[in-house]
Design a protein around this motif. Structure first.
Motif, PDB file in Angstrom:
ATOM      1  N   HIS A  23      -0.270   9.877  -3.149  1.00  0.00           N
ATOM      2  CA  HIS A  23       0.113   8.523  -3.578  1.00  0.00           C
ATOM      3  C   HIS A  23       1.305   8.673  -4.509  1.00  0.00           C
ATOM      4  CE1 HIS A  23       0.051   4.512  -5.262  1.00  0.00           C
ATOM      5  NE2 HIS A  23      -1.003   4.172  -4.551  1.00  0.00           N
ATOM      6  N   ARG A  73       0.424   4.233  -0.278  1.00  0.00           N
ATOM      7  CA  ARG A  73      -0.019   5.436   0.441  1.00  0.00           C
ATOM      8  C   ARG A  73       0.401   5.390   1.899  1.00  0.00           C
ATOM      9  NH1 ARG A  73      -6.211   4.869  -0.476  1.00  0.00           N
ATOM     10  NH2 ARG A  73      -5.524   2.756   0.006  1.00  0.00           N
ATOM     11  N   THR A  74       0.297   4.212   2.517  1.00  0.00           N
ATOM     12  CA  THR A  74       0.540   4.119   3.955  1.00  0.00           C
ATOM     13  C   THR A  74       1.921   3.574   4.300  1.00  0.00           C
ATOM     14  OG1 THR A  74      -0.431   1.900   4.074  1.00  0.00           O
ATOM     15  CG2 THR A  74      -1.914   3.776   4.377  1.00  0.00           C
ATOM     16  N   ASP A 110       0.874  -1.176   0.000  1.00  0.00           N
ATOM     17  CA  ASP A 110       0.000   0.000   0.000  1.00  0.00           C
ATOM     18  C   ASP A 110       0.911   1.225   0.000  1.00  0.00           C
ATOM     19  OD1 ASP A 110      -1.718   2.099   0.374  1.00  0.00           O
ATOM     20  OD2 ASP A 110      -2.834   1.177   2.018  1.00  0.00           O
ATOM     21  N   GLY A 114       5.485   3.159   5.419  1.00  0.00           N
ATOM     22  CA  GLY A 114       6.281   4.070   6.229  1.00  0.00           C
ATOM     23  C   GLY A 114       7.749   4.057   5.846  1.00  0.00           C
ATOM     24  N   ALA A 134       2.026   8.596   1.206  1.00  0.00           N
ATOM     25  CA  ALA A 134       0.976   9.563   0.877  1.00  0.00           C
ATOM     26  C   ALA A 134       1.486  10.992   0.874  1.00  0.00           C
ATOM     27  CB  ALA A 134      -0.189   9.428   1.854  1.00  0.00           C
ATOM     28  N   ALA A 178       5.423   8.866   5.165  1.00  0.00           N
ATOM     29  CA  ALA A 178       4.662   7.801   4.518  1.00  0.00           C
ATOM     30  C   ALA A 178       4.447   8.183   3.062  1.00  0.00           C
ATOM     31  CB  ALA A 178       3.318   7.593   5.218  1.00  0.00           C
TER      32      ALA A 178
END
Length: 262
Positions: A205, A181-182, A179, A184, A200, A198
């Motif tokens: 994104h 976007r998230t 993912d 880390g 995002a 992150a």
């Protein structure tokens, strides 16, 4: 365009000479305030032509100023795009020579490698993810040729978006497994965390930066070819480095990559 071909060629020679000789210069819009976006990218393209004429290869593309942190840090509001040449690449865990740079900074990035071409207009995140072969961690070393890292957006575009060095490594993963976007990231300097973020942070994104690059190229009749390496832009603010520093980027689920400054 506001500048004539001779001026564009002269500015490209000037900026590339500053890069090759590791010396700074006032931003070029001080002398040419009338230059427009087409002029800025024309100067960047002439720098690319000069490098290729000397035997270098373009080995990747990059988006810059894509995070709100970077935009705020540099006082700009729009992403920019550039290229990476073969002499910009540093092996994973390798050395980056400070004598070849002016005032380098590092920033953590997610690198994309495409398996099929991307073309705008109308490119979007879904198309980018479908065309991506894999993603992996990357550290970009930026080094503006402008004195005190002070520039406006057109000047930085002309200066190939401060491209200087980069390293990629870690664990390559299919984009569908992460993912983005998230995910880390932690940037460490000499074993101490100095920046957190992150995915995002890059336009919501990281793939959005790749889509914007494809649409930018599409407006000029170009595309992102299959097999292209692309740095999607800094996730955090850039961090200054000095001789003796060791920098490591750790990305959740994607391992780590690092380099040393000597």
């Amino acid at each position: 365009m506001k500048l004539d071909p001779r001026t564009i060629a002269a500015l490209a020679e000037h900026l590339e000479s500053c890069e090759r000789e590791a010396r700074d210069t006032p931003k070029i819009t001080d002398e040419y305030p009338q230059m427009d976006w087409d002029d800025a990218y024309a100067i960047q393209n002439e720098i690319r032509r000069r490098k290729i004429a000397r035997g270098h290869r373009v080995i990747g593309l990059k988006a810059g100023l894509t995070s709100h942190a970077k935009m705020k840090q540099m006082g700009v509001t729009t992403p920019v795009f550039g290229f990476m040449a073969d002499n910009h690449a540093v092996p994973e865990g390798g050395e980056c020579r400070l004598a070849e740079l002016i005032h380098p900074k590092v920033e953590p990035e997610i690198a994309f490698v495409t398996r099929s071409a991307l073309r705008g207009p109308g490119c979007h995140i879904g198309a980018v993810l479908a065309a991506t072969d894999f993603v992996l961690p990357g550290i970009e070393v930026i080094d503006s040729r402008y004195r005190d890292f002070k520039f406006d957006l057109k000047s930085v575009v002309a200066d190939n978006t401060s491209a200087a060095r980069f390293v990629i490594g870690g664990r390559a993963r299919p984009a569908s497994e992460i993912d983005l976007r998230t995910v880390g990231v932690v940037l460490e300097k000499n074993g101490e965390p100095v920046a957190f973020g992150a995915g995002a942070a890059v336009l919501g994104h990281p793939a959005a930066a790749i889509a914007m690059l494809a649409n930018h190229l599409g407006a000029h009749g170009e595309e992102i070819p299959a097999g292209t390496l692309i740095l999607s832009g800094g996730i955090t603010e850039a961090v200054a480095v000095k001789a003796g520093d060791a920098v490591t980027l750790k990305v959740q689920g994607m391992g780590s990559v690092g380099l040393r400054f000597v």
